[in-house]
Motif scaffolding. Structure first.
Motif, PDB file in Angstrom:
ATOM      1  N   VAL A  37      22.742  59.878 106.073  1.00  0.00           N
ATOM      2  CA  VAL A  37      23.606  58.797 105.615  1.00  0.00           C
ATOM      3  C   VAL A  37      22.725  57.455 105.869  1.00  0.00           C
ATOM      4  CG1 VAL A  37      25.542  57.460 105.773  1.00  0.00           C
ATOM      5  CG2 VAL A  37      25.638  60.085 105.592  1.00  0.00           C
ATOM      6  N   ALA A  38      22.323  57.177 107.111  1.00  0.00           N
ATOM      7  CA  ALA A  38      21.704  55.912 107.201  1.00  0.00           C
ATOM      8  C   ALA A  38      20.342  55.859 106.368  1.00  0.00           C
ATOM      9  CB  ALA A  38      21.374  55.796 108.795  1.00  0.00           C
ATOM     10  N   GLY A  40      19.745  57.248 103.611  1.00  0.00           N
ATOM     11  CA  GLY A  40      20.156  56.816 101.987  1.00  0.00           C
ATOM     12  C   GLY A  40      20.516  55.339 101.886  1.00  0.00           C
ATOM     13  N   ILE A  41      21.320  54.894 102.779  1.00  0.00           N
ATOM     14  CA  ILE A  41      21.819  53.433 102.646  1.00  0.00           C
ATOM     15  C   ILE A  41      20.704  52.627 102.759  1.00  0.00           C
ATOM     16  CG2 ILE A  41      23.252  51.666 103.945  1.00  0.00           C
ATOM     17  CD1 ILE A  41      25.348  53.996 104.480  1.00  0.00           C
ATOM     18  N   PHE A  42      19.933  52.875 103.528  1.00  0.00           N
ATOM     19  CA  PHE A  42      18.336  52.032 103.742  1.00  0.00           C
ATOM     20  C   PHE A  42      17.735  52.049 102.304  1.00  0.00           C
ATOM     21  CE2 PHE A  42      13.954  51.471 104.889  1.00  0.00           C
ATOM     22  CZ  PHE A  42      13.919  50.552 105.465  1.00  0.00           C
ATOM     23  N   SER A  43      17.415  53.292 101.803  1.00  0.00           N
ATOM     24  CA  SER A  43      16.716  53.582 100.596  1.00  0.00           C
ATOM     25  C   SER A  43      17.500  52.833  99.326  1.00  0.00           C
ATOM     26  CB  SER A  43      16.656  55.275 100.377  1.00  0.00           C
ATOM     27  OG  SER A  43      16.102  55.767 101.447  1.00  0.00           O
ATOM     28  N   VAL A  44      18.751  52.960  99.339  1.00  0.00           N
ATOM     29  CA  VAL A  44      19.352  52.205  98.217  1.00  0.00           C
ATOM     30  C   VAL A  44      19.176  50.500  98.238  1.00  0.00           C
ATOM     31  CG1 VAL A  44      21.686  51.487  97.161  1.00  0.00           C
ATOM     32  CG2 VAL A  44      21.067  53.987  97.723  1.00  0.00           C
ATOM     33  N   THR A  45      19.385  50.120  99.711  1.00  0.00           N
ATOM     34  CA  THR A  45      19.132  48.705 100.142  1.00  0.00           C
ATOM     35  C   THR A  45      17.725  48.303  99.289  1.00  0.00           C
ATOM     36  OG1 THR A  45      20.615  48.920 101.581  1.00  0.00           O
ATOM     37  CG2 THR A  45      19.252  46.885 101.688  1.00  0.00           C
TER      38      THR A  45
END
Length: 199
Positions: A37-38, A40-45
């Motif tokens: 999850v972390a 994924g959030i970093f990649s989207v950002t």
């Protein structure tokens, strides 16, 4: 009593073991799901920031091309307008024989001709200036700023006579200038027009 001692020592051993084997929450470790999850959030950002950065780069590149087109078109227009402004109004004529341009006698009594030509290699248009017709031409617009529409000269009041003609002679110059970046991604077109009054 032996059993009781064993159970107390067993309880103490479990306490020691519990201190050695701390829970995952106490150690600060993450589970695989939490890590995914972390990430994924970093990649989207990162993708959002990268997209915004690339959009800003393209906007900056387009601004540079617009300035380039504007500068080249302004130079060509200003050069023609300055010379036409001091021309003898009775000598202003459009070029004939399928050629697009204007010819006149300037203030230094030189026969001047501005002509729209197509570049044989690039297919883009250019504006050439000839002095004393037959001499070598000088290109007004830069090679990276072709004129896409034939240049248009509209002559009004060229038969100027102080007693007979109430209109002031003027020449309207109009053309389109275009720049295409080397990668072919950004195309910028600028419509240019001015009216030059004589006298």
């Amino acid at each position: 009593m032996k059993n009781f001692k064993f159970s107390i020592s067993n309880f103490q051993n479990r306490k020691r073991l519990a201190r050695l084997c701390l829970s995952k929450a106490e150690l600060g470790w993450f589970t695989l799901f939490e890590t995914l999850v972390a990430v994924g959030i970093f990649s989207v950002t990162v993708f959002v920031i990268l997209g915004a950065f690339l959009a800003m780069l393209q906007a900056q590149r387009k601004a540079v091309f617009i300035r380039q087109v504007h500068d080249n078109a302004r130079f060509a227009l200003e050069r023609m307008a300055r010379e036409i402004r001091t021309a003898d109004p009775t000598t202003l004529t459009k070029l004939t024989g399928g050629r697009k341009g204007i010819t006149f006698v300037n203030a230094r009594t030189n026969q001047v001709e501005y002509e729209y030509l197509i570049e044989p290699l690039t297919g883009g248009g250019r504006i050439d200036r000839y002095t004393n017709i037959g001499g070598a031409g000088c290109v007004l617009n830069g090679g990276n700023c072709p004129v896409t529409d034939p240049i248009s000269f509209t002559i009004e009041g060229a038969d100027f006579n102080e007693n007979a003609c109430p209109t002031q002679p003027c020449v309207r110059i109009a053309f389109k200038a275009t720049v295409i970046d080397p990668r072919g991604r950004v195309t910028t077109t600028l419509d240019v027009q001015t009216t030059v009054s004589l006298f």
